[in-house]
Design a protein around this motif. Structure first.
Motif, PDB file in Angstrom:
ATOM      1  N   ALA A 120       0.837  -1.204   0.000  1.00 30.63           N
ATOM      2  CA  ALA A 120       0.000   0.000   0.000  1.00 30.63           C
ATOM      3  C   ALA A 120       0.869   1.250   0.000  1.00 30.63           C
ATOM      4  N   LEU A 121       1.928   1.237   0.800  1.00 30.64           N
ATOM      5  CA  LEU A 121       2.840   2.385   0.851  1.00 30.64           C
ATOM      6  C   LEU A 121       3.491   2.615  -0.505  1.00 30.64           C
ATOM      7  N   LYS A 122       3.944   1.543  -1.155  1.00 30.65           N
ATOM      8  CA  LYS A 122       4.590   1.691  -2.462  1.00 30.65           C
ATOM      9  C   LYS A 122       3.622   2.274  -3.488  1.00 30.65           C
ATOM     10  N   LEU A 123       2.376   1.814  -3.495  1.00 31.37           N
ATOM     11  CA  LEU A 123       1.397   2.341  -4.438  1.00 31.37           C
ATOM     12  C   LEU A 123       1.116   3.820  -4.182  1.00 31.37           C
ATOM     13  N   MET A 124       1.007   4.185  -2.918  1.00 31.38           N
ATOM     14  CA  MET A 124       0.702   5.576  -2.602  1.00 31.38           C
ATOM     15  C   MET A 124       1.857   6.501  -2.943  1.00 31.38           C
ATOM     16  N   GLU A 125       3.086   6.101  -2.617  1.00 33.96           N
ATOM     17  CA  GLU A 125       4.204   7.029  -2.790  1.00 33.96           C
ATOM     18  C   GLU A 125       4.663   7.122  -4.241  1.00 33.96           C
ATOM     19  N   THR A 126       4.323   6.145  -5.090  1.00 31.31           N
ATOM     20  CA  THR A 126       4.755   6.199  -6.487  1.00 31.31           C
ATOM     21  C   THR A 126       3.634   6.639  -7.424  1.00 31.31           C
ATOM     22  N   SER A 127       2.436   6.050  -7.280  1.00 31.69           N
ATOM     23  CA  SER A 127       1.339   6.343  -8.213  1.00 31.69           C
ATOM     24  C   SER A 127       0.320   7.322  -7.647  1.00 31.69           C
ATOM     25  N   TYR A 128       0.409   7.601  -6.335  1.00 28.20           N
ATOM     26  CA  TYR A 128      -0.491   8.522  -5.632  1.00 28.20           C
ATOM     27  C   TYR A 128      -1.918   7.982  -5.514  1.00 28.20           C
ATOM     28  N   VAL A 129      -2.099   6.691  -5.732  1.00 25.98           N
ATOM     29  CA  VAL A 129      -3.409   6.073  -5.524  1.00 25.98           C
ATOM     30  C   VAL A 129      -3.616   5.883  -4.020  1.00 25.98           C
ATOM     31  N   PRO A 130      -4.670   6.421  -3.430  1.00 27.18           N
ATOM     32  CA  PRO A 130      -4.938   6.146  -2.012  1.00 27.18           C
ATOM     33  C   PRO A 130      -5.141   4.642  -1.802  1.00 27.18           C
ATOM     34  N   ALA A 131      -4.266   4.044  -1.036  1.00 27.41           N
ATOM     35  CA  ALA A 131      -4.303   2.595  -0.816  1.00 27.41           C
ATOM     36  C   ALA A 131      -4.299   2.328   0.684  1.00 27.41           C
TER      37      ALA A 131
END
Length: 350
Positions: free
Chosen positions: A226-237
């Motif tokens: 979830a952290l990787k998705l948020m910090e790279t793609s900015y998708v709230p995860a």
């Protein structure tokens, strides 16, 4: 990939992970075992784990290891109790493990210094043996991941997991390298399937939000993904334990809500089964990362080669397709995984 292409640093460091795991098993394990023997002789009665961001997820993994494998009660440190409030707990016979890629965050160093002054046994697990955190700690373990230039941490995370596994195993007098010997080769097989992950990433190019879930040893993986998705793609995860997901947040899941479930091959996977059934009943767009048998009924999945691999080692493989997923989703959205906005390699919290 050209030297200027977006994401080249993150991709290069992800592909280094098999070599990092080999180096840690061959070169790092003897020192880790020596540190573990010294600490075991001091018979700590409790363990506190300290970290931020990715390293906090590695610390959570260590919490599961220590409680399950060693029977040691553990807690995750609230650093502000000492750094902001000036609390002075009695930490005699307590092992404080600080996990940090850089070893440079001021609050982590200050918290470790305060713990040592309060009588704790202090251990730094870091990728920088010359860091202020190592200087503040009584013992140190170098995860030997080599320089990490991409802002999203990838190879240092899996190196931290393996180093912590080797330490906890050695704390009980055993050799953890034997069970982990196949990890580098299995990691190569997982990372070679980038095209497969790219196809999965197309499902999430336009996602507005996501949920990740798991249980047991897989839960830190869900949090890190979830952290990787948020910090790279900015998708709230959002990441939830499967048990916590059923206590309310399940209500937000519907047939257009992407859910990624990390399903370990073992007891945590069995515990997660009722959660997967509820998600399927709600028509969730469910992607499963786990053994092939766990993919039945899911909308999509990535089968992991976890046969005969101990459940406690599976998180080292589980995160790799999800690192690739974050990379591929970010590229598909026209963004650069190497340059997340508003982030720095060393986050100076106080």
């Amino acid at each position: 990939m050209s030297a200027t292409e977006p994401g080249r640093l993150m991709l290069a460091e992800m592909t280094e992970q098999p070599a990092v795991l080999r180096r840690l098993l061959q070169d790092g394990a003897p020192r880790i075992a020596e540190v573990a023997r010294d600490i075991a002789a001091r018979r700590p009665r409790f363990v506190q784990l300290t970290g931020r961001g990715t390293s906090d997820n590695a610390a959570l993994y260590a919490k599961y290891l220590l409680e399950i494998e060693r029977g040691l009660p553990c807690g995750l440190t609230s650093m502000s109790t000492t750094t902001a409030y000036g609390a002075k707990p009695d930490l005699r016979d307590v092992l404080v493990i600080a996990v940090s890629q850089s070893g440079g965050s001021p609050d982590l160093v200050a918290s470790t210094t305060a713990a040592r002054e309060a009588g704790a046994i202090t251990l730094a697990v870091t990728n920088n043996p010359d860091s202020p955190l190592v200087a503040a700690s009584e013992y140190a373990i170098d995860v030997l991941a080599g320089p990490e230039k991409a802002l999203p941490a990838t190879k240092t995370y899996t190196a931290e997991l393996l180093a912590l596994h080797l330490f906890v195993t050695a704390l009980g007098g055993d050799d953890g390298t034997l069970a982990a010997a196949r990890l580098p080769e299995l990691a190569e097989r997982v990372l070679a399937r980038q095209d497969e992950v790219r196809s999965l990433a197309a499902r999430y190019r336009f996602a507005e939000r996501m949920v990740l879930t798991s249980r047991g040893y897989g839960y830190p993986t869900a949090r890190e993904a979830a952290l990787k998705l948020m910090e790279t793609s900015y998708v709230p995860a959002l990441a939830y334990s499967g048990a916590d997901l059923l206590h309310g947040p399940l209500a937000m899941v519907d047939n257009i809500f992407p859910v990624i479930a990390v399903v370990p091959d073992g007891r945590a996977g069995e515990a997660l089964r009722p959660v997967l059934e509820r998600l399927t009943d709600r028509g969730a767009d469910l992607m499963v990362v786990g053994p092939r048998k766990a993919l039945t009924g899911a909308s999509a999945g990535f089968a992991l080669p976890t046969d005969d691999l101990a459940e406690e080692l599976q998180p080292i493989l589980e995160i790799m397709p999800l690192q690739l997923l974050a990379y591929e989703v970010t590229r598909a959205r026209g963004q650069d995984p190497d340059a997340p906005r508003a982030l720095a390699k060393v986050t100076e919290t106080h």
